[in-house]
Design an enzyme around this catalytic site. Structure first.
Site, PDB file in Angstrom:
ATOM      1  N   HIS A 255     -43.959 -88.442  84.941  1.00 51.47           N
ATOM      2  CA  HIS A 255     -44.173 -89.106  86.239  1.00 51.47           C
ATOM      3  C   HIS A 255     -42.872 -89.374  86.985  1.00 51.47           C
ATOM      4  O   HIS A 255     -42.842 -89.385  88.211  1.00 51.47           O
ATOM      5  CB  HIS A 255     -44.955 -90.413  86.058  1.00 51.47           C
ATOM      6  N   ASP A 256     -41.774 -89.569  86.259  1.00 53.25           N
ATOM      7  CA  ASP A 256     -40.489 -89.864  86.906  1.00 53.25           C
ATOM      8  C   ASP A 256     -39.477 -88.732  86.752  1.00 53.25           C
ATOM      9  O   ASP A 256     -38.267 -88.953  86.842  1.00 53.25           O
ATOM     10  CB  ASP A 256     -39.887 -91.151  86.329  1.00 53.25           C
TER      11      ASP A 256
ATOM     12  N   LYS B 193     -36.378 -88.161  88.992  1.00 49.01           N
ATOM     13  CA  LYS B 193     -35.161 -88.974  88.939  1.00 49.01           C
ATOM     14  C   LYS B 193     -33.939 -88.178  88.511  1.00 49.01           C
ATOM     15  O   LYS B 193     -32.799 -88.662  88.646  1.00 49.01           O
ATOM     16  CB  LYS B 193     -35.363 -90.151  87.977  1.00 49.01           C
TER      17      LYS B 193
ATOM     18  N   HIS C 104     -37.407 -89.460  94.638  1.00 53.01           N
ATOM     19  CA  HIS C 104     -37.727 -88.915  93.313  1.00 53.01           C
ATOM     20  C   HIS C 104     -39.185 -88.474  93.206  1.00 53.01           C
ATOM     21  O   HIS C 104     -39.522 -87.579  92.439  1.00 53.01           O
ATOM     22  CB  HIS C 104     -37.373 -89.913  92.203  1.00 53.01           C
TER      23      HIS C 104
ATOM     24  N   HIS D  14     -46.462 -93.676  93.259  1.00 52.03           N
ATOM     25  CA  HIS D  14     -45.935 -94.817  94.021  1.00 52.03           C
ATOM     26  C   HIS D  14     -46.714 -95.058  95.314  1.00 52.03           C
ATOM     27  O   HIS D  14     -46.306 -95.870  96.144  1.00 52.03           O
ATOM     28  CB  HIS D  14     -44.452 -94.610  94.342  1.00 52.03           C
TER      29      HIS D  14
END
Length: 528
Positions: free
Chosen positions: A388-389, A392, A417, A444
């Site tokens: 999910h990240d 980054k 991101h 988000h």
């Protein structure tokens, strides 16, 4: 040594290195067929010299040579069982090798042979374009192929080829066996569709009981049975009927009487099926070192004649099916490990624990099931959530690891991101990565439309992303971060109640509280 061919840019570099000692050759095994396709004779000579004593899995190499695209096509027509091709790109034409790849995959329909492109002119065939547009397995510049790298490349390619051929041969065996009796066909069709090992074992057990010729539903017949897999020296129950239904995952030596254990030990040690007046034992041993046992016992269970023959034929199918299932699961487990590792690497850049991605995945799986998604969707979400990240990786360290609050400008950079993660994963056609791309892009977003990057709201946000949004925030607030300490549980619960229907889907928040005992167990299990 450096061998220079007629073309100064066509160079093969083989330096003296400590190469792993070749395994002993079994003369009873057919050699691997290696086709070298290159218009430079020195390339053929040096390749044969370096690989002259190569062996893998007890099999040596049998070299075949082609000096042009045309010769290679003729060779492939004559030898359909070539395992590996070392293929030059630039020969009669700048793209001769690439045309041959298309011929192999699209005309000959050969998906098994492993193709390694070798070029001395990388500028003519850019790596990114070739690896994406053509179904090849590796791409090497001739100048980088040391003897050790060539050895490693061959081992990896031949291992992959062997796995593919094994699966295909097993598939053909299954198809041939299924052409026998109608009862066998129906039984096989009903279990080969199952994917998990436990479900598969349950299906196998039920089919064996059916093939025994005994009416297991009769009030005059009492039949109990189980399917077990060997772990080290013990057998553990995967599936059961009757008495054994309540003993899943338990070792058989803690449940069975000594008489029953001896029956199983005899069948396994003799590698034969055993039949008695009130029982039968079927053992399945496959090529990957696993043993499965099916044990059925009860009154009126004397298996004879045609029924026994049916079980023997069916047992052959099961042996192949278990092996294919194991290989498939090995591939899936490897893919999942790679995804988790990538997720953990991403989190490590921001000084966050690698357990974060594992917890988020488990939280998401639990809430997905509670919400009503099926097991397949929940397991897909569990793995995909790990990325999910991933976006980054494109955020500067100074912003990612800033100990204080971010400025408005810095936060705008941080928000990128989500889009970066979507771009990184979005080009894949694999369901797992496509799902991860959506989650990375939307986790988000806020339920009321105030989130980023697209300001989606309500059901416009994918259900997977809505679930991960809650999982991610729950874990983040429960953990120490470089910019703040962890919150206590009551403060976290209050935060979700406050933002139910604004930041978070109200139904997912309700699901979160319903699943809270399970979530807290996961948090404790994978604590920092």
């Amino acid at each position: 040594m450096r061998i220079e061919t007629g073309n100064q840019s066509d160079e093969l570099l083989f330096v003296d290195e400590d190469v792993a000692k070749p395994s002993s050759i079994d003369e009873t095994l057919d050699p691997w067929k290696l086709l070298i396709v290159d218009d430079e004779s020195d390339i053929h000579r040096v390749t044969c010299m370096v690989l002259g004593d190569f062996s893998f899995m007890g099999r040596s190499l049998e070299f075949h040579h082609a000096y042009s695209d045309v010769e290679a096509r003729q060779m492939l027509e004559q030898h359909s069982d070539i395992s590996l091709i070392l293929l030059d790109v630039v020969m009669e034409q700048d793209d001769s090798g690439l045309k041959l790849v298309e011929h192999i995959r699209n005309v000959l329909k050969n998906r098994f042979v492993r193709i390694i492109l070798r070029t001395g002119q990388p500028g003519l065939v850019p790596l990114k374009k070739v690896i994406v547009d053509y179904d090849i397995n590796d791409y090497k510049e001739k100048s980088e192929l040391t003897d050790q790298k060539l050895y490693a490349t061959l081992v990896a390619s031949l291992r992959e080829y062997d796995h593919l051929v094994t699966i295909e041969e097993n598939r053909k065996k299954i198809e041939l066996n299924k052409m026998g009796l109608e009862k066998i066909i129906q039984a096989s069709n009903s279990i080969f569709e199952l994917s998990s090992l436990r479900n598969f074992a349950q299906g196998v057990l039920l089919q064996f009981e059916s093939l025994s010729g005994v009416d297991v539903h009769s009030i005059y017949t009492k039949v109990d049975g189980f399917s077990a897999i060997q772990e080290r020296s013990d057998f553990k129950i995967l599936a059961g009927t009757g008495y054994y239904t309540d003993h899943l995952e338990e070792p058989v030596d803690e449940i069975l009487k000594e008489e029953d254990l001896n029956r199983i030990r005899d069948a396994v040690s003799q590698q034969t099926n055993q039949y008695g007046s009130d029982y039968f034992v079927c053992q399945v041993q496959n090529n990957v070192g696993q043993t499965h046992v099916l044990y059925v016992h009860g009154n009126n269970l004397s298996v004879k004649g045609v029924d026994r023959e049916l079980i023997e034929v069916f047992n052959t199918n099961i042996s192949v099916a278990f092996e294919n299932l194991h290989l498939t699961q090995e591939i899936e487990h490897t893919q999942h490990e790679i995804i988790y590792t990538l997720g953990e690497v991403t989190e490590a850049r921001s000084y966050e624990t690698g357990f974060h991605v594992k917890r988020v995945g488990e939280f998401s799986r639990i809430m997905a099931r509670r919400y009503g998604l099926d097991i397949k969707q929940a397991n897909l979400l569990k793995v995909a959530a790990a990325l999910h990240d991933v976006g980054k990786v494109g955020i500067p360290d100074a912003i990612l690891n800033k100990p204080g609050a971010l400025t408005e400008t810095e936060f705008d950079v941080m928000k990128e991101h989500a889009m970066l993660g979507h771009k990184i994963l979005g080009k894949s056609k694999r369901e797992m990565l496509k799902t991860a791309s959506v989650i990375a892009h939307q986790h988000h977003e806020h339920f009321d439309g105030s989130g980023y990057p697209q300001e989606l709201k309500g059901d416009e946000i994918d259900i997977f992303a809505r679930i991960v949004a809650v999982s991610d925030v729950f874990d983040a607030l429960s953990s120490d971060r470089i910019y703040r300490p962890a919150w206590n549980d009551e403060r976290i619960y209050g935060y979700f109640r406050e933002h139910r229907g604004s930041k978070f889907d109200p139904d997912i928040v309700d699901t979160f509280f319903d699943a809270l005992p399970e979530l807290l167990e996961i948090r404790a299990l994978f604590s920092d």
